[in-house]
Design an enzyme around this catalytic site. Structure first.
Site, PDB file in Angstrom:
ATOM      1  N   GLU A 140       1.231  -1.327   0.247  1.00 49.55           N
ATOM      2  CA  GLU A 140       0.257   0.139  -0.362  1.00 49.55           C
ATOM      3  C   GLU A 140       1.099   1.204   0.152  1.00 49.55           C
ATOM      4  O   GLU A 140       1.990   1.505   0.889  1.00 49.55           O
ATOM      5  CB  GLU A 140      -1.278  -0.091   1.261  1.00 49.55           C
ATOM      6  CG  GLU A 140      -1.876   1.201   1.382  1.00 49.55           C
ATOM      7  CD  GLU A 140      -2.661   1.409   2.709  1.00 49.55           C
ATOM      8  OE1 GLU A 140      -3.691   1.852   2.701  1.00 49.55           O
ATOM      9  OE2 GLU A 140      -2.257   0.071   3.715  1.00 49.55           O
ATOM     10  N   GLU A 237     -12.522   2.516   4.398  1.00 50.94           N
ATOM     11  CA  GLU A 237     -12.032   2.983   5.185  1.00 50.94           C
ATOM     12  C   GLU A 237     -11.876   3.743   5.490  1.00 50.94           C
ATOM     13  O   GLU A 237     -10.883   4.265   5.329  1.00 50.94           O
ATOM     14  CB  GLU A 237     -10.315   2.237   4.832  1.00 50.94           C
ATOM     15  CG  GLU A 237      -9.219   2.177   5.926  1.00 50.94           C
ATOM     16  CD  GLU A 237      -7.791   1.909   5.381  1.00 50.94           C
ATOM     17  OE1 GLU A 237      -6.920   1.543   5.948  1.00 50.94           O
ATOM     18  OE2 GLU A 237      -7.476   2.806   4.750  1.00 50.94           O
TER      19      GLU A 237
END
Length: 258
Positions: A140, A237
């Site tokens: 990520e 998220e």
């Protein structure tokens, strides 16, 4: 149509962690993710998944002392033994929880050739180790405002790493919030790199709240994913503005959540 999952670290924080699986199921989520399982019995987490018929789509490798501010160390050669130990711990949980993928950011490190070669070595180990367990690996990119010194902060840099590692079990986790904060145009990213993206997380910008609280065009974003043929998970998220259950208006109106 993309598949929507709930991040149980950031959503439903008004409830104890193991109850969040039930609350997510009540709201129609058949898949969940969270930051870390470590410190909780894997069997307790698996029981929560099983009773709700939920798939676990992602959790993170250990990133160091999170409460003390550590955010990863994959590119630091002096921490390679810690990385290997964390990978072994993640595998022990994966054998019980059966996640689709395991993620790690690079963490902060000096932007040097040695740091990048350390990334290559450590991610090569993780990609092959997790492949043997039937679990995917993703990296990520994290923006440098939220994590100063993050070694991999953009999608092109992550793809450069993927190419060096050369393992099909390794892909990009694309976090929309971090990408925009890093100065990337998400539609350019999708157009160029969608085949390398294996998992997506979203939040509006600024504020990192639900769609409709910031400046991003989520209708266009999801249309671009559909047009590009993305079939992976999109995890919510974000920090809900208000109660979690009241933050899903966009997803229900768009037919992404029942």
């Amino acid at each position: 149509m993309v598949n929507i999952a709930a991040n149980l670290t950031m959503l439903y924080t008004e409830h104890p962690f193991l109850e969040r699986f039930d609350r997510a199921a009540d709201d129609g989520f058949t898949a969940v993710e969270f930051f870390f399982p470590y410190g909780l019995p894997a069997d307790d987490i698996q029981a929560a998944l099983t009773r709700n018929g939920q798939e676990l789509v992602l959790f993170n490798l250990p990133l160091g002392d999170w409460d003390a501010g550590e955010r990863g160390f994959v590119g630091r050669p002096e921490r390679s033994a810690d990385f290997a130990a964390g990978l072994a711990e993640a595998v022990s949980y994966a054998r019980v929880l059966h996640p689709t993928r395991i993620n790690t950011p690079s963490g902060p490190a000096p932007d040097t050739a040695e740091s990048f070669e350390t990334l290559v070595t450590n991610f090569s180990l993780a990609a092959s180790t997790l492949a043997a367990e039937g679990v995917g690996l993703v990296i990520e990119p994290i923006n440098r405002f939220d994590v100063p010194g993050a070694l991999v902060s953009t999608v092109p840099r992550a793809v450069e790493l993927l190419d060096r590692v050369g393992n099909d079990n390794f892909g990009v986790q694309y976090d929309l919030y971090h990408s925009v904060r890093a100065g990337e145009d998400p539609f350019e990213v999708i157009a160029e790199y969608l085949p390398r993206i294996r998992h997506i997380q979203i939040a509006d910008v600024p504020g990192r709240h639900q769609p409709g609280t910031g400046a991003l065009d989520f209708e266009r974003f999801f249309a671009a994913l559909d047009d590009g043929g993305y079939e992976g998970w999109v995890s919510l998220e974000y920090h809900p503005e208000g109660l979690t259950g009241e933050s899903f208006g966009f997803f229900r109106s768009a037919g992404l959540l029942a």
